[in-house]
Design a protein around this motif. Structure first.
Motif, mmCIF file in Angstrom:
data_model
loop_
_atom_site.group_PDB
_atom_site.id
_atom_site.type_symbol
_atom_site.label_atom_id
_atom_site.label_comp_id
_atom_site.label_asym_id
_atom_site.label_seq_id
_atom_site.Cartn_x
_atom_site.Cartn_y
_atom_site.Cartn_z
ATOM 1 N N TYR A 107 -15.180 15.865 46.936
ATOM 2 C CA TYR A 107 -16.550 15.557 47.606
ATOM 3 C C TYR A 107 -16.033 15.728 49.164
ATOM 4 N N GLU A 108 -14.664 15.811 49.713
ATOM 5 C CA GLU A 108 -15.109 15.622 50.932
ATOM 6 C C GLU A 108 -14.389 17.008 51.323
ATOM 7 N N ALA A 109 -13.477 17.297 50.456
ATOM 8 C CA ALA A 109 -12.990 19.115 51.068
ATOM 9 C C ALA A 109 -14.628 20.365 50.728
ATOM 10 N N LEU B 57 -10.434 24.366 47.004
ATOM 11 C CA LEU B 57 -10.642 23.187 46.271
ATOM 12 C C LEU B 57 -9.133 22.400 45.221
ATOM 13 N N GLY B 58 -9.240 23.336 44.275
ATOM 14 C CA GLY B 58 -8.000 23.389 43.035
ATOM 15 C C GLY B 58 -7.386 21.787 43.495
ATOM 16 N N ASP B 59 -6.649 21.529 44.074
ATOM 17 C CA ASP B 59 -5.739 20.317 44.346
ATOM 18 C C ASP B 59 -6.316 19.226 44.660
ATOM 19 N N TYR B 60 -7.263 19.712 44.785
ATOM 20 C CA TYR B 60 -8.117 17.777 45.688
ATOM 21 C C TYR B 60 -8.910 17.073 44.048
ATOM 22 N N LEU B 61 -9.509 18.578 43.324
ATOM 23 C CA LEU B 61 -10.692 18.311 42.267
ATOM 24 C C LEU B 61 -9.126 17.729 40.887
ATOM 25 N N LYS B 62 -8.415 18.293 40.644
ATOM 26 C CA LYS B 62 -7.376 18.034 39.574
ATOM 27 C C LYS B 62 -6.974 16.491 40.164
ATOM 28 N N ASN C 26 -18.545 17.249 36.087
ATOM 29 C CA ASN C 26 -20.058 17.023 35.406
ATOM 30 C C ASN C 26 -19.985 16.820 36.958
ATOM 31 N N GLU C 27 -20.235 15.902 37.541
ATOM 32 C CA GLU C 27 -20.293 16.002 39.086
ATOM 33 C C GLU C 27 -19.477 16.704 39.832
ATOM 34 N N ALA C 28 -18.037 17.231 39.426
ATOM 35 C CA ALA C 28 -18.105 18.542 40.338
ATOM 36 C C ALA C 28 -18.994 19.521 40.151
ATOM 37 N N ARG C 29 -18.863 19.841 39.258
ATOM 38 C CA ARG C 29 -20.253 20.919 39.196
ATOM 39 C C ARG C 29 -21.240 21.347 40.019
ATOM 40 N N GLU C 30 -22.372 19.595 39.940
ATOM 41 C CA GLU C 30 -22.876 19.372 40.777
ATOM 42 C C GLU C 30 -22.654 19.452 42.524
ATOM 43 N N ILE C 31 -21.835 18.827 42.444
ATOM 44 C CA ILE C 31 -21.351 19.574 44.316
ATOM 45 C C ILE C 31 -21.209 20.283 44.616
ATOM 46 N N LEU C 32 -20.309 21.162 44.158
ATOM 47 C CA LEU C 32 -20.203 22.241 44.314
ATOM 48 C C LEU C 32 -21.476 23.607 44.060
ATOM 49 N N ALA C 33 -22.225 22.991 43.305
ATOM 50 C CA ALA C 33 -23.740 23.758 42.898
ATOM 51 C C ALA C 33 -24.016 24.026 43.878
ATOM 52 N N HIS C 34 -23.755 22.323 45.200
ATOM 53 C CA HIS C 34 -24.779 22.350 46.439
ATOM 54 C C HIS C 34 -24.035 23.404 47.669
ATOM 55 N N PHE C 35 -22.602 23.644 46.589
ATOM 56 C CA PHE C 35 -22.025 24.658 48.557
ATOM 57 C C PHE C 35 -22.692 25.632 48.015
ATOM 58 N N PHE C 36 -22.478 26.332 47.005
ATOM 59 C CA PHE C 36 -23.424 27.522 46.430
ATOM 60 C C PHE C 36 -25.250 27.768 46.499
ATOM 61 N N VAL D 80 -11.552 24.832 38.899
ATOM 62 C CA VAL D 80 -12.991 24.752 40.499
ATOM 63 C C VAL D 80 -12.856 26.403 40.224
ATOM 64 N N THR D 81 -12.144 27.530 39.402
ATOM 65 C CA THR D 81 -12.617 28.808 39.707
ATOM 66 C C THR D 81 -13.782 28.497 37.770
ATOM 67 N N TYR D 82 -13.942 27.452 36.891
ATOM 68 C CA TYR D 82 -14.529 27.667 35.787
ATOM 69 C C TYR D 82 -15.624 27.078 36.642
ATOM 70 N N LEU D 83 -15.297 26.105 37.324
ATOM 71 C CA LEU D 83 -17.002 25.807 37.844
ATOM 72 C C LEU D 83 -17.628 26.310 38.784
#
Lengths: 295, 709
Positions: free
Chosen positions: B190-192, B219-224, B235-245, B284-287
């Motif tokens: 999230y911070e990343a 971002l991959g290592d942070y998520l891992k 799912n939470e990670a997807r929401e956060i990343l979606a906000h970036f887009f 992250v690739t798949y998200l």
């Protein structure tokens, strides 16, 4: 041994799995009223003329020794006098003229098919279509054998009206049969295709017994075969197939009719034959409810 | 809420209703229109403004932008920071003095986000402080001081967001994250994401348009780690990343009709190997693919790095997303690209890091100055080699014509070197090092480009590790087809002499319709897998690459070649003469390395094969191939197989970059007639996507034309 080919089309997506190169062979024993490829019916080569491309330069007239190209307000073609020599085609600047049905050796065909080998992953390969490929029985068997020897995946689109001996031989070299069932009602079959469906269904059992992988392709013609009895009969046939791939519904389209015009015949296209979206969905639903995998 | 598709397919729903709503409103221009409300910060009140140096003026502007730019917190946003000044959308530093923007800004690069995430902006600040100590009282002092000023501006802007968020309970997470990042290293996914976004937003706030680069690598290592620790779900990670887009759509405003409103070079690169040769592909690739698939956001044109060993799962996923159209996904063949970069002098480890300039031109992110010189190779043939078809121009054989053309090509490339030589001090080098004359300031960008701070040189003055100006050959297939038509008509079939042909061309084929039709229809041109014409293309590209290579060591820049038109075929169409391959004056011809419209008759595989016959590893910047596919060609499971097979074939044949797009010309015509119903429909234009309705009529027609064959 030569093959009479109307066209070799690369990057075909609807003639079997993956990316395929489809070889359209000339000659067909059926005369379906709804034919989508009328240029493949006759075995002999024919002259095709696209009037919309003609600019009236008369280069064809000058180069023709038989007086085939005549002008009377518009460019007319004397089909009887034409010997399909191709002289006019050579000289036509706009490619408004074409000879349909050139001769290819097995090697010629293979060299074109080989070009896209790198794209045949995901199950792609070569499809023989037409026309009815097995009209050119021996040559087609030789082509199929050569394809298998070259490690290519093979499919054949057939109306099934063929010599059973040829089919028995073909099973050895065909990975997938795209087998047409035009109509399960024999009376209508005779009326609209000129032949009985009996031989076609018998042949289907022959290759089925030999373990052939089979995909059924069934044309849907509004008002001709868009009835439930036909769909249920199709399901019966499909369920008898041991190595069944799937059933594809092919909605009739009228483009074939335009092609007849280019061959010098009347436009045979009939817009009223195009099935409605509802009919297509109904056919799919009934087939699915019978447990048939349908696309 | 409907997110458009070209194939009529139903987009899957994985994101929350709030996030989807946020996306929809952003695409419907809510924040873009808000951004236009304040175009720039005025410096009019600054006394003595005129007396300051350019660099000082720049620093004043950046500082004032940081202090005064509107703060925007969008409803429900999971990450904060916003580039809220309208002139930034027009590619300028959004500060004005007496109504004039103070400075131009920078694009065509991907900055060093890796250092920001892993070491924090404070690490950059320390470097800047050290550099300032070192360069005090030298001629580099001003730049070093500017670095410190710009970091201070970043801190001020950051502080303003903290102040704005502190008491808003709904944005507690945003606030918490921003108390650490981007100044400290990110500790969680999230911070990343917040760190990446906030830095990106600041750079954009100051008018620059950087690319994002390898987001899954970053971002991959942070998520891992978070997934392993159970501190975050996928799912939470997807929401956060979606906000970036979604926040990346904050400039979408539908106001700049022309070449589209979506071209801010904010490209993303996915997958491929890392510097150690290990595949990067991760969650992250798949998200990212999930998000693109669901929301159809085209503002971050995404390119997937493929190689011979790319996993089937990834390829299928790419194909699935591609099918919705909108041109959101393109592919690189990294096997060839890494080979090309190594040939061009990069170490293998360095080459493996490649991303792009925010469009598709390949570069090493965070280390590269990049610009390009486009030119029309067809006009070069028409106007130089064939002297505008003047009387008396003739060549005894094809080889003589071809070699005259290649020497014109060499002269053209040499001209580019001479053109930029004014940027260097008189003798060019000092002890073997090239010395730039002062260039317009660009300190904000320089902070995030390796070596600028240490060297005390800005991004535009030789600061970065690599300095590239890429000559881009345009009109490739048309010049190849022209040469081929001449070869056949004049030299092989001897239908007429060259002067006769040129006379006809000069009169735009008037009265010679039969000959024009013959040239148009009877030869098999580039893009149909015809070895004879493809050989001319391969030879020409090789000679062009050699011309570029001949400049090596003769400038502070390297000149790697590339192939592009980026839509310039439209503006070129009015200045080109009639062409030997049956083309009349004024026709809009080929895009990038793609075939001339209307000449490709053999389908996608033949196009790819024609393109791949050239040794593309000689073109380190890249060669773009556009591929238009009909929705019906890629329908169903068969369609996925077909796309996967196309991509695999492209890689094994040695392609460079391909932008496939699934486009229905009929749908585009409908959108042209009723733009109000198609606000979010996007198409691939070149290295960027454009919302179709924001293209002007000429561009729309060109896109439709390209898709009707």
């Amino acid at each position: 041994m030569k093959l009479r080919v109307t066209e070799i089309q690369r990057f075909c997506m609807h003639d079997g799995p993956g990316i395929r190169t489809t070889v359209f062979l000339k000659g067909c024993p059926l005369r379906c009223a709804w034919c989508h490829n009328p240029e493949t019916q006759k075995l002999k080569s024919e002259l095709i003329f696209y009037p919309n491309k003609c600019i009236g330069c008369a280069a064809c007239k000058t180069s023709c020794g038989n007086g085939v190209h005549v002008w009377s307000e518009t460019h007319l073609i004397d089909r009887v006098a034409c010997i399909s020599c191709g002289n006019c085609v050579e000289n036509c600047p706009t490619s408004a003229l074409e000879i349909c049905g050139s001769e290819y050796t097995v090697k010629d065909v293979l060299s074109i098919v080989e070009k896209d080998r790198v794209f045949y992953s995901e199950g792609g390969g070569v499809t023989l279509s037409g026309g009815e490929p097995f009209v050119q029985g021996d040559s087609v068997i030789e082509l199929l054998r050569a394809c298998k020897e070259a490690g290519l995946s093979t499919a054949v689109e057939t109306c099934g009206y063929a010599d059973p001996c040829v089919l028995r031989e073909a099973v050895k070299f065909v990975d997938l049969f795209l087998w047409d069932i035009k109509d399960t009602d024999d009376k209508r079959h005779k009326q609209y295709t000129g032949v009985s469906n009996k031989k076609i269904l018998e042949n289907l059992s022959v290759i089925n017994e030999l373990g052939a992988r089979i995909r059924l392709r069934c044309i849907l013609v509004n008002g001709v075969n868009t009835d439930k009895t036909h769909y249920k009969e199709l399901a019966v046939i499909a369920k008898k197939i041991n190595n069944f791939d799937r059933l594809e519904l092919i909605p009739y389209h009228a483009y074939g009719g335009t092609k007849s015009v280019f061959l010098g015949f009347a436009d045979s296209g009939r817009v009223e034959w195009i099935p409605t979206e509802q009919q297509i969905q109904e056919a799919k639903m009934i087939l699915r409810s019978e447990g048939v995998n349908v696309i | 809420m409907k997110f458009y598709t070209q194939n009529g397919g139903k987009r899957p729903i994985r994101l929350s209703k709030q996030t989807r709503q946020f996306a929809y409103e952003s695409l419907e221009r809510k924040y873009g229109l808000d951004t236009l409300k304040t175009n720039s910060i005025s410096l009019d009140n600054n006394e003595n403004y005129s007396a300051f140096s350019a660099l000082e003026k720049y620093d004043i502007a950046i500082l004032k932008i940081a202090e005064e730019a509107p703060i925007r917190v969008c409803e429900g946003e999971k990450i904060s920071g916003a580039a809220t000044l309208g002139f930034a959308i027009k590619h300028a530093v959004p500060a004005t003095y007496n109504g004039t923007p103070v400075c131009s800004s920078i694009s065509h690069l991907t900055v060093d986000f890796e250092t920001v995430l892993k070491e924090g902006v404070n690490s950059i600040k320390i470097k800047a402080e050290e550099a300032y100590e070192k360069y005090r009282t030298t001629e580099k002092e001003a730049f070093s001081k500017s670095c410190l000023n710009c970091i201070r501006a970043f801190e001020i802007w950051h502080r303003r967001y903290l102040d704005a968020l502190r008491d808003l309970s709904e944005y507690k997470a945003n606030y918490e994250n921003l108390t650490h990042v981007p100044f400290e290293p990110a500790k969680s996914f999230y911070e990343a994401v917040q760190s990446l976004w906030f830095t990106f937003a600041f750079i954009r706030l100051c008018g620059n348009w950087p690319g994002i680069g390898r987001i899954d690598y970053l971002l991959g290592d942070y998520l891992k780690k978070d997934l392993e620790n159970g501190t975050l779900s996928l799912n939470e990670a997807r929401e956060i990343l979606a906000h970036f887009f979604i926040k990346g759509c904050e400039w979408v405003n539908g106001q700049f009709i022309g070449s589209g409103d979506a071209q801010h070079y904010q490209n993303i690169v996915l997958a491929g190997i890392d510097e150690n040769g290990i595949e990067v592909t991760n969650e992250v690739t798949y998200l990212v693919l999930d998000i693109l698939e669901e929301l159809g956001i085209s503002d971050f044109p995404t390119t997937v790095r493929l190689n011979k060993n790319t996993d089937e799962k990834l390829l299928r996923r790419v194909a699935e997303v591609m099918r919705f159209g909108g041109g959101m996904l393109a592919i690189y063949n990294e096997d060839l690209i890494i080979e090309a970069l190594v040939k061009d002098g990069y170490s293998e480890r360095e080459a493996r890091k490649f991303a792009n300039d925010g469009c598709w031109e390949v570069q090493i992110p965070g280390k590269t100055f990049f610009a390009y010189y486009p030119f029309d190779a067809l006009q070069l043939l028409q106007k130089k080699t064939l002297s505008c078809y003047a009387e008396g121009v003739d060549f005894p054989d094809f080889e003589a014509l071809y070699s005259a053309y290649t020497s014109d090509l060499h002269a053209q490339v040499e001209e580019f070197r001479v053109k930029q030589s004014v940027k260097f001090v008189t003798d060019g080098t000092h002890n073997g090092t090239w010395i730039w004359k002062p260039q317009p300031p660009c300190t904000v960008i320089s902070l995030f480009e390796r070596d600028c701070i240490e060297k005390g040189l800005s991004y535009s003055e030789g600061g970065p590790v690599y300095n590239l100006i890429s000559p881009h050959i345009g009109g490739l297939s048309d010049v190849v087809n022209s040469l081929y038509a001449i070869k056949k008509l004049v030299y092989e079939e001897k239908r007429l002499t060259l002067p006769e042909l040129l006379r006809i061309l000069k009169h735009n084929w008037e009265g010679e319709e039969a000959l024009r039709q013959f040239a148009l229809n009877r030869y098999v041109y580039y893009g149909n897998d015809n070895d004879e014409v493809d050989a001319i293309a391969s030879r020409l590209l090789s000679d062009f690459a050699d011309a570029c290579a001949s400049l090596r060591g003769r400038s502070g820049y390297a000149f790697p070649g590339g192939v592009s038109t980026f839509g310039r075929q439209l503006e070129w169409s009015s200045t080109r003469l009639a062409a030997p391959h049956g083309r009349r004056m004024g026709e809009v011809l080929a895009a990038n390395a793609s075939p001339t419209p209307g000449t490709d008759r053999e389908g996608a595989t033949a196009i790819i094969r024609s393109y791949c016959k050239a040794d593309l590893s000689k073109l380190a910047t890249g060669a773009a191939l556009d591929l238009k596919l009909l929705p019906s060609s890629v329908a169903g499971e068969d369609g996925i197989q077909a796309l996967v097979a196309l991509m695999r074939g492209f890689v094994s044949l040695g392609g460079f970059f391909m932008q496939p797009d699934v486009v229905d010309a009929a749908l585009l015509r409908e959108a042209q007639a009723h733009p109000e119903n198609y606000q979010t429909l996007s198409v691939r234009v070149s290295g960027w996507n454009a919302r179709f309705v924001t293209l002007n009529k000429e561009w729309q027609d060109m896109v439709i034309e390209q898709n009707e064959h």
